[in-house]
Structures are given as C-alpha cells and as structure tokens.
Design a protein around this motif. Structure first.
Motif, PDB file in Angstrom:
ATOM      1  N   ASP A 188       0.799  -1.225   0.000  1.00 42.89           N
ATOM      2  CA  ASP A 188       0.000   0.000   0.000  1.00 42.89           C
ATOM      3  C   ASP A 188       0.829   1.272   0.000  1.00 42.89           C
ATOM      4  O   ASP A 188       0.378   2.306  -0.471  1.00 42.89           O
ATOM      5  CB  ASP A 188      -0.916   0.038   1.228  1.00 42.89           C
ATOM      6  N   VAL A 189       2.023   1.218   0.542  1.00 43.18           N
ATOM      7  CA  VAL A 189       2.846   2.415   0.682  1.00 43.18           C
ATOM      8  C   VAL A 189       4.307   1.998   0.783  1.00 43.18           C
ATOM      9  O   VAL A 189       4.614   0.880   1.195  1.00 43.18           O
ATOM     10  CB  VAL A 189       2.415   3.231   1.932  1.00 43.18           C
ATOM     11  N   ILE A 190       5.194   2.898   0.391  1.00 43.08           N
ATOM     12  CA  ILE A 190       6.628   2.665   0.589  1.00 43.08           C
ATOM     13  C   ILE A 190       7.216   3.906   1.263  1.00 43.08           C
ATOM     14  O   ILE A 190       6.870   5.035   0.901  1.00 43.08           O
ATOM     15  CB  ILE A 190       7.369   2.357  -0.731  1.00 43.08           C
ATOM     16  N   VAL A 191       8.033   3.678   2.247  1.00 43.84           N
ATOM     17  CA  VAL A 191       8.742   4.760   2.927  1.00 43.84           C
ATOM     18  C   VAL A 191      10.234   4.483   2.772  1.00 43.84           C
ATOM     19  O   VAL A 191      10.743   3.536   3.345  1.00 43.84           O
ATOM     20  CB  VAL A 191       8.361   4.842   4.426  1.00 43.84           C
ATOM     21  N   ASN A 192      10.883   5.291   1.971  1.00 40.18           N
ATOM     22  CA  ASN A 192      12.329   5.171   1.791  1.00 40.18           C
ATOM     23  C   ASN A 192      12.995   6.069   2.823  1.00 40.18           C
ATOM     24  O   ASN A 192      13.088   7.270   2.635  1.00 40.18           O
ATOM     25  CB  ASN A 192      12.728   5.615   0.383  1.00 40.18           C
ATOM     26  N   ASN A 193      13.448   5.474   3.893  1.00 36.09           N
ATOM     27  CA  ASN A 193      13.981   6.262   4.995  1.00 36.09           C
ATOM     28  C   ASN A 193      15.347   5.722   5.394  1.00 36.09           C
ATOM     29  O   ASN A 193      15.465   4.951   6.335  1.00 36.09           O
ATOM     30  CB  ASN A 193      13.009   6.211   6.175  1.00 36.09           C
ATOM     31  N   ALA A 194      16.340   6.117   4.632  1.00 28.16           N
ATOM     32  CA  ALA A 194      17.706   5.726   4.946  1.00 28.16           C
ATOM     33  C   ALA A 194      18.620   6.877   4.586  1.00 28.16           C
ATOM     34  O   ALA A 194      18.349   7.619   3.642  1.00 28.16           O
ATOM     35  CB  ALA A 194      18.114   4.479   4.169  1.00 28.16           C
ATOM     36  N   GLY A 195      19.660   7.038   5.327  1.00 27.27           N
ATOM     37  CA  GLY A 195      20.609   8.086   4.993  1.00 27.27           C
ATOM     38  C   GLY A 195      21.841   7.998   5.858  1.00 27.27           C
ATOM     39  O   GLY A 195      21.794   7.493   6.969  1.00 27.27           O
ATOM     40  N   VAL A 196      22.920   8.458   5.301  1.00 20.42           N
ATOM     41  CA  VAL A 196      24.175   8.521   6.038  1.00 20.42           C
ATOM     42  C   VAL A 196      24.776   9.907   5.845  1.00 20.42           C
ATOM     43  O   VAL A 196      24.390  10.643   4.936  1.00 20.42           O
ATOM     44  CB  VAL A 196      25.183   7.450   5.559  1.00 20.42           C
ATOM     45  N   HIS A 197      25.701  10.235   6.689  1.00 22.60           N
ATOM     46  CA  HIS A 197      26.394  11.510   6.593  1.00 22.60           C
ATOM     47  C   HIS A 197      27.870  11.274   6.850  1.00 22.60           C
ATOM     48  O   HIS A 197      28.243  10.611   7.813  1.00 22.60           O
ATOM     49  CB  HIS A 197      25.832  12.495   7.622  1.00 22.60           C
ATOM     50  N   GLU A 198      28.675  11.777   5.982  1.00 22.63           N
ATOM     51  CA  GLU A 198      30.125  11.750   6.173  1.00 22.63           C
ATOM     52  C   GLU A 198      30.532  13.164   6.539  1.00 22.63           C
ATOM     53  O   GLU A 198      30.423  14.077   5.723  1.00 22.63           O
ATOM     54  CB  GLU A 198      30.839  11.296   4.898  1.00 22.63           C
ATOM     55  N   GLY A 199      30.927  13.369   7.755  1.00 27.88           N
ATOM     56  CA  GLY A 199      31.253  14.701   8.242  1.00 27.88           C
ATOM     57  C   GLY A 199      32.425  15.334   7.519  1.00 27.88           C
ATOM     58  O   GLY A 199      33.210  14.670   6.862  1.00 27.88           O
ATOM     59  N   GLY A 200      32.489  16.626   7.636  1.00 32.75           N
ATOM     60  CA  GLY A 200      33.592  17.370   7.043  1.00 32.75           C
ATOM     61  C   GLY A 200      33.105  18.347   6.003  1.00 32.75           C
ATOM     62  O   GLY A 200      31.981  18.281   5.539  1.00 32.75           O
ATOM     63  N   ASP A 201      33.981  19.257   5.651  1.00 31.05           N
ATOM     64  CA  ASP A 201      33.639  20.219   4.617  1.00 31.05           C
ATOM     65  C   ASP A 201      33.863  19.581   3.244  1.00 31.05           C
ATOM     66  O   ASP A 201      34.586  18.595   3.127  1.00 31.05           O
ATOM     67  CB  ASP A 201      34.463  21.501   4.782  1.00 31.05           C
ATOM     68  N   PRO A 202      33.242  20.118   2.200  1.00 29.77           N
ATOM     69  CA  PRO A 202      33.354  19.508   0.872  1.00 29.77           C
ATOM     70  C   PRO A 202      34.787  19.308   0.385  1.00 29.77           C
ATOM     71  O   PRO A 202      35.065  18.351  -0.338  1.00 29.77           O
ATOM     72  CB  PRO A 202      32.601  20.487  -0.034  1.00 29.77           C
ATOM     73  N   ALA A 203      35.690  20.168   0.787  1.00 27.56           N
ATOM     74  CA  ALA A 203      37.076  20.036   0.328  1.00 27.56           C
ATOM     75  C   ALA A 203      37.770  18.823   0.936  1.00 27.56           C
ATOM     76  O   ALA A 203      38.742  18.324   0.378  1.00 27.56           O
ATOM     77  CB  ALA A 203      37.857  21.302   0.658  1.00 27.56           C
ATOM     78  N   SER A 204      37.268  18.331   2.068  1.00 23.11           N
ATOM     79  CA  SER A 204      37.963  17.227   2.736  1.00 23.11           C
ATOM     80  C   SER A 204      37.293  15.875   2.542  1.00 23.11           C
ATOM     81  O   SER A 204      37.856  14.848   2.920  1.00 23.11           O
ATOM     82  CB  SER A 204      38.076  17.525   4.240  1.00 23.11           C
ATOM     83  N   ILE A 205      36.104  15.838   1.954  1.00 23.16           N
ATOM     84  CA  ILE A 205      35.420  14.559   1.759  1.00 23.16           C
ATOM     85  C   ILE A 205      35.979  13.885   0.517  1.00 23.16           C
ATOM     86  O   ILE A 205      36.018  14.471  -0.563  1.00 23.16           O
ATOM     87  CB  ILE A 205      33.901  14.763   1.625  1.00 23.16           C
ATOM     88  N   THR A 206      36.396  12.638   0.667  1.00 24.60           N
ATOM     89  CA  THR A 206      36.966  11.900  -0.458  1.00 24.60           C
ATOM     90  C   THR A 206      35.863  11.491  -1.435  1.00 24.60           C
ATOM     91  O   THR A 206      34.686  11.427  -1.078  1.00 24.60           O
ATOM     92  CB  THR A 206      37.689  10.633   0.022  1.00 24.60           C
ATOM     93  N   ASP A 207      36.264  11.188  -2.644  1.00 27.41           N
ATOM     94  CA  ASP A 207      35.310  10.696  -3.645  1.00 27.41           C
ATOM     95  C   ASP A 207      34.637   9.413  -3.165  1.00 27.41           C
ATOM     96  O   ASP A 207      33.445   9.205  -3.390  1.00 27.41           O
ATOM     97  CB  ASP A 207      35.998  10.439  -4.977  1.00 27.41           C
ATOM     98  N   GLU A 208      35.396   8.551  -2.504  1.00 29.36           N
ATOM     99  CA  GLU A 208      34.851   7.294  -1.996  1.00 29.36           C
ATOM    100  C   GLU A 208      33.738   7.550  -0.974  1.00 29.36           C
ATOM    101  O   GLU A 208      32.670   6.938  -1.029  1.00 29.36           O
ATOM    102  CB  GLU A 208      35.965   6.456  -1.375  1.00 29.36           C
TER     103      GLU A 208
END
Length: 64
Positions: free
Chosen positions: A13-33
């Motif tokens: 009857d319904v789908i709830v897509n509720n997943a997420g992660v966060h990799e801390g740091g500013d954009p300059a320090s987050i790796t591509d991986e």
C-alpha cells in the motif's frame, strides 16, 4: 523486499524510503569514496526502492 512483502501480505500500500548517512567534514575534505557512499545510500537507495515498488503500487485495487 517488495516481492517478500507482496508474497507474505498479498499487496503493498505504501513505501517509505527512509535511509541516509552523513560523512562529516567540509566539501574540500570529503573523499570521492565517501561521497559515492553517501550518494549510493541517500539517492540510489531511494530510486531503486521506488522503482521496485511502483509496478505493485500502480496495480488497480479492489474497493472495500
């Protein structure tokens, strides 16, 4: 998962897509991986979940 729900309960009857992660740091320090990991879970997971559920959700249902 969608097929398992339909097999067990006979409908979806319904789908709830509720997943997420966060990799801390500013954009300059987050790796591509790390960025790909975030996008894979946060965006791709929602897309694939919706794509799997849509054919079932679009089926006509009997009125009760």
């Amino acid at each position: 998962m969608v097929a398992a729900v339909v097999d067990r309960l006979g409908r979806l009857d319904v789908i709830v897509n509720n997943a997420g992660v966060h990799e801390g740091g500013d954009p300059a320090s987050i790796t591509d991986e790390k960025w790909r990991k975030v996008m894979s879970i946060d965006v791709d997971g929602v897309f694939y979940g919706c794509r799997a559920a849509l054919p079932i959700l679009k089926r006509p249902r009997a009125r009760s």
